[in-house]
Motif scaffolding. Structure first.
Motif, mmCIF file in Angstrom:
data_model
loop_
_atom_site.group_PDB
_atom_site.id
_atom_site.type_symbol
_atom_site.label_atom_id
_atom_site.label_comp_id
_atom_site.label_asym_id
_atom_site.label_seq_id
_atom_site.Cartn_x
_atom_site.Cartn_y
_atom_site.Cartn_z
ATOM 1 N N ASN A 175 -38.204 -35.583 -63.554
ATOM 2 C CA ASN A 175 -37.721 -36.987 -63.604
ATOM 3 C C ASN A 175 -36.629 -37.159 -64.649
ATOM 4 O OD1 ASN A 175 -39.484 -37.419 -65.428
ATOM 5 N ND2 ASN A 175 -40.431 -39.087 -64.446
ATOM 6 N N ALA A 176 -36.297 -36.124 -65.600
ATOM 7 C CA ALA A 176 -35.415 -36.303 -66.488
ATOM 8 C C ALA A 176 -34.013 -36.150 -66.131
ATOM 9 C CB ALA A 176 -35.718 -35.355 -67.657
ATOM 10 N N TYR A 177 -33.779 -35.651 -64.870
ATOM 11 C CA TYR A 177 -32.338 -35.374 -64.400
ATOM 12 C C TYR A 177 -32.691 -35.304 -62.848
ATOM 13 C CZ TYR A 177 -33.804 -30.539 -63.917
ATOM 14 O OH TYR A 177 -34.107 -29.371 -63.644
ATOM 15 N N ARG A 178 -31.381 -35.064 -62.081
ATOM 16 C CA ARG A 178 -31.600 -35.068 -60.604
ATOM 17 C C ARG A 178 -31.877 -33.608 -60.518
ATOM 18 N NH1 ARG A 178 -29.311 -38.544 -56.970
ATOM 19 N NH2 ARG A 178 -28.061 -39.474 -58.752
ATOM 20 N N ALA A 179 -33.177 -33.083 -60.217
ATOM 21 C CA ALA A 179 -33.550 -31.859 -60.212
ATOM 22 C C ALA A 179 -33.282 -31.371 -58.662
ATOM 23 C CB ALA A 179 -35.225 -31.588 -60.408
ATOM 24 N N ASP A 180 -33.033 -30.018 -58.386
ATOM 25 C CA ASP A 180 -32.699 -29.188 -57.292
ATOM 26 C C ASP A 180 -34.097 -28.856 -56.825
ATOM 27 O OD1 ASP A 180 -32.993 -27.136 -58.730
ATOM 28 O OD2 ASP A 180 -31.061 -26.411 -58.488
ATOM 29 N N GLU A 181 -34.140 -28.243 -55.741
ATOM 30 C CA GLU A 181 -35.355 -27.584 -55.065
ATOM 31 C C GLU A 181 -35.785 -26.544 -56.012
ATOM 32 O OE1 GLU A 181 -36.458 -25.372 -50.912
ATOM 33 O OE2 GLU A 181 -35.030 -27.062 -50.717
ATOM 34 N N ARG A 182 -35.206 -25.659 -56.350
ATOM 35 C CA ARG A 182 -35.676 -24.732 -57.257
ATOM 36 C C ARG A 182 -36.696 -25.190 -58.421
ATOM 37 N NH1 ARG A 182 -32.596 -20.720 -60.146
ATOM 38 N NH2 ARG A 182 -30.921 -22.389 -60.207
ATOM 39 N N ALA A 183 -35.906 -26.321 -58.991
ATOM 40 C CA ALA A 183 -36.543 -26.982 -60.076
ATOM 41 C C ALA A 183 -37.842 -27.523 -59.824
ATOM 42 C CB ALA A 183 -35.508 -27.929 -60.873
ATOM 43 N N VAL A 184 -37.778 -28.250 -58.649
ATOM 44 C CA VAL A 184 -38.953 -28.819 -58.178
ATOM 45 C C VAL A 184 -40.189 -28.023 -57.805
ATOM 46 C CG1 VAL A 184 -39.913 -30.276 -56.126
ATOM 47 C CG2 VAL A 184 -37.627 -30.743 -56.924
#
Length: 298
Positions: free
Chosen positions: A112-121
């Motif tokens: 939640n520090a930035y708008r993460a994409d699916e890979r990051a999630v």
């Protein structure tokens, strides 16, 4: 017949408000008593160090003490610990602390520090799942700007990374898509004001806000709703809904704490940056709470 052990993330799991003294220090004795009172009044367990518990404002020492206090008060299996943090490594450390304290599960926001994409999630949940506790995903796209869609949740579940999701999007249609894509994933009600709709749709638990002030009546509402007893649930839901909808507002912590004060429990102040309710907001919460209390609901 052997008893079936309750999965510790199911049932009414209260996202606990944290009582603060007038000097804004944490009242751990008061918090222990509050946790016990919730369980004694119909709730199944507590969720600690969530947004309602103002975890973002706590020191590391305070945050650890809150977990340990809840475990000592109601037993570790009945405690779901929030593991939210800016980085996956820090979230994993909080999940490991929860495991060592004896908690039954952890609640985990996506990055939640930035708008993460699916890979990051996916990487985030893989890291925290490595701590070894059952992980409940928390979908709150409004505050995190990351939407855990039914398809993404199904992928997380297929990998064995999550056992349930606290669904806060407010879109009750997702319950049915999620049941199709990930039938083994538990759906937990994440917003108080869609309790009945998600219970009817098959929810197996409720990460709940307003039981902090009214545990008996809200627990009765949940149990009637999941049992399909609409004759009991619907009128109770209508009565409580003016309060329950505060759980989805920005000022939900302040509102629930005020309702606690009015119900004879210690809600007390909040730490900054949360500000006191405006006069108009406080009057609305007060009127709704007093109306419910006047009807004998507790």
């Amino acid at each position: 017949m052997a008893l079936v052990e309750r999965k510790p993330w199911r049932g009414v799991m209260v996202a606990t408000a944290l009582p603060l003294r007038d000097d804004l220090s944490v009242d751990l004795d008061g918090y222990a008593g509050h946790c016990r009172w919730l369980v004694d009044n119909g709730c199944d367990g507590v969720v600690v160090n969530g947004s309602l518990g103002e975890y973002q404002t706590l020191t590391a020492e305070e945050r650890a003490a809150v977990v340990e206090t809840a475990v000592a008060a109601v037993g570790g299996a009945n405690v779901m610990a929030g593991a939210g943090a800016y980085g996956a490594a820090e979230s994993r450390r909080w999940a490991e602390q929860a495991r060592e304290a004896g908690c039954g599960s952890v609640l985990l926001l996506p990055p939640n520090a930035y708008r993460a994409d699916e890979r990051a999630v996916l990487a985030h949940y893989r890291e925290v799942a490595g701590a070894g506790l059952p992980v409940v995903a928390y979908n709150n796209p409004y505050d995190t700007k990351v939407d855990l869609t039914p398809a993404l949740l199904a992928r997380l579940h297929e990998e064995g990374l999550i056992v349930a999701v606290k669904e806060f999007s407010g879109d009750v249609r997702r319950a049915y898509e999620l049941a199709e894509l990930a039938p083994g994933l538990d759906l937990l009600i994440g917003a108080d004001d869609v309790l009945l709709e998600l219970a009817v749709a098959g929810a197996t638990g409720w990460v709940a806000g307003y039981p902090n002030a009214l545990p008996a009546s809200t627990s009765a509402l949940y149990r009637a709703a999941v049992a399909g007893d609409l004759a009991t649930a619907l009128p109770l839901y209508r009565t409580l809904h003016p309060l329950l909808r505060w759980d989805s507002k920005t000022e939900f912590v302040q509102a629930i704490k005020l309702s606690m004060d009015l119900a004879g429990r210690r809600g007390g102040p909040c730490r900054q940056p949360r500000q006191p309710l405006t006069g108009e907001q406080a009057a609305a919460v007060r009127a709704a709470t007093e109306k419910v209390l006047a009807e004998g609901l507790r």
